[in-house]
Design an enzyme around this catalytic site. Structure first.
Site, PDB file in Angstrom:
ATOM      1  N   ARG A  55       0.866  -1.181   0.000  1.00  0.00           N
ATOM      2  CA  ARG A  55       0.000   0.000   0.000  1.00  0.00           C
ATOM      3  C   ARG A  55       0.899   1.226   0.000  1.00  0.00           C
ATOM      4  NH1 ARG A  55      -2.596  -3.439   4.024  1.00  0.00           N
ATOM      5  NH2 ARG A  55      -0.971  -2.674   5.394  1.00  0.00           N
ATOM      6  N   ASP A  57       1.366   5.244   0.390  1.00  0.00           N
ATOM      7  CA  ASP A  57       0.661   6.313   1.107  1.00  0.00           C
ATOM      8  C   ASP A  57       0.092   7.346   0.146  1.00  0.00           C
ATOM      9  OD1 ASP A  57       1.755   5.239   3.470  1.00  0.00           O
ATOM     10  OD2 ASP A  57       3.518   6.544   3.318  1.00  0.00           O
ATOM     11  N   ARG A 202      10.293   6.768   4.189  1.00  0.00           N
ATOM     12  CA  ARG A 202      10.263   8.212   4.433  1.00  0.00           C
ATOM     13  C   ARG A 202      10.954   8.575   5.747  1.00  0.00           C
ATOM     14  NH1 ARG A 202       4.037   9.340   3.591  1.00  0.00           N
ATOM     15  NH2 ARG A 202       4.675  11.418   4.308  1.00  0.00           N
TER      16      ARG A 202
END
Lengths: 250, 250
Positions: A55, A57, A202
């Site tokens: 998935r 973001d 990230r």
């Protein structure tokens, strides 16, 4: 007329995630999975589920997301791909579509992923790719970041780099490559690993940038990993600089 | 504090024209010239006019538009450039700014321009640069277009390729290069000439594409030039594929 048949397909998907609420479908929100499922379901007249390798973001892009879907159709692979692309919006593209084995599962069978995070620091404001990078106000020290990346590579418990505090499954992952390069203002961080936790790429990037800015040292990284505490790691670098490059399968 | 002085500056500007009504300022509409003038005027406290090398149409992009402006400021070139970029939106960037001679005029002193028109024909729908190209439904014949481009090159009266029927000035121009290349689905037309009439690059591209599609022959081009009639030329290729690459000065 060709015979209608039901097959498990492997799809490779490229998308500009700027205007989407991420990969995963959500009621009343534009998502990549939602768009794909709606287009394929309408096209084939059969409610179709699209399973992604992971998935991404909200705001994250992909050049090579992989998904699988059991599709009932009389179309050839080529025609099916063309038709799906015709009805998908301009910012989502199926770049490859092939019949896969019944047991192919985009998430469970994935053995590795490559992500790239792109920053820009330089005199000139980039215009044409501005939505696919994170502009830095400070120039990070490349050598220090490369040193810190060595500590971050390997098999570790990456709990300090996971934004989900309620993660019950193992937070151990193997990151076998963090490649940091600078070219005409563009600073890219390329990560390859077995899998990544929520926001992990990230947070790794934010932590490396803090090392580059001199806010923490490369040598402080082992203790940060050991701490298993998200609060001690760096900031979460903005979504728009991140792109899922490819997913590996055996 | 540095001394305030008034100088004529040469600016090089890059922009994504997607959301603009072209270069030239218009009341109540977003234009590139309008944005630049408003930012520089506010920054210096002096109403400032920005003179472009030419006027790009709504939706047309630029990598190297050149402009000049008489600016009253105490800032260094470097600081002035940084400040302008800080207040400009993300899709406009001043890539170079230097004090020029008093007599430098971006439009009158321009001796040549390079434009590039980008098309895409191929299996995969381009996602990340989709706003900077024109997607083709048919594959044009490259050899035929190259042949036709030879006829279009030279010193000619290009009235057939001018969208302004009331053009009173001369429509004679020199186009010394039309370079057509194909690479992984991208078909680019690079034009160099002394100057271009209204919509001329887009009409030349539309005409060349019609040759590529077999709708007209390369050999029909000389008669088309001689006719001096816009209605006989090809369609106006969409604005989004066009980019002003650079402007030449002696």
């Amino acid at each position: 007329m060709s015979k209608i048949s039901k097959n498990n397909y492997k799809l490779t998907i490229s998308y500009d995630g700027s205007r989407y609420y991420g990969w995963e479908h959500q009621p009343d929100k534009d998502t990549i999975q939602g768009k794909l499922e709606s287009v394929i379901s309408k096209l084939t007249g059969t409610e179709t589920e699209v399973i992604g390798a992971g998935r991404t973001d909200a705001g994250v892009h992909a050049k090579g997301m992989v998904a699988n879907a059991v599709i009932t159709t009389d179309m050839s692979e080529q025609l099916l791909k063309e038709q799906i692309n015709r009805y998908l919006p301009d910012d989502i593209s199926v770049t490859d579509l092939k019949i896969a084995g019944e047991r192919f599962h985009a998430r469970y069978k994935a053995v590795g992923k490559t992500y790239r995070y792109t920053c820009y620091y330089g005199e000139n404001k980039p215009v044409f790719d501005r939505k696919y990078l994170y502009r830095l106000d400070l120039e990070p020290d490349l050598e220090k970041m490369i040193k810190a990346a060595e500590y971050l590579t390997g098999e570790h418990d990456y709990a300090s780099f996971c934004s989900n505090p309620k993660m019950k499954k193992s937070t151990v992952r193997i990151v076998d490559k963090i490649d940091i390069k600078k070219k005409s203002g563009y600073i890219t961080f390329t990560y390859h690993g077995t899998g990544f936790l929520q926001h992990m790429v990230r947070i790794l990037t934010g932590t490396l940038l803090e090392v580059g800015y001199g806010k923490r040292t490369p040598e402080s990284i082992p203790a940060l990993i050991d701490a298993k505490d998200r609060k001690l790691a760096g900031f979460t670098a903005p979504a728009q600089g991140l792109c899922l490059i490819s997913v590996d399968y055996n």
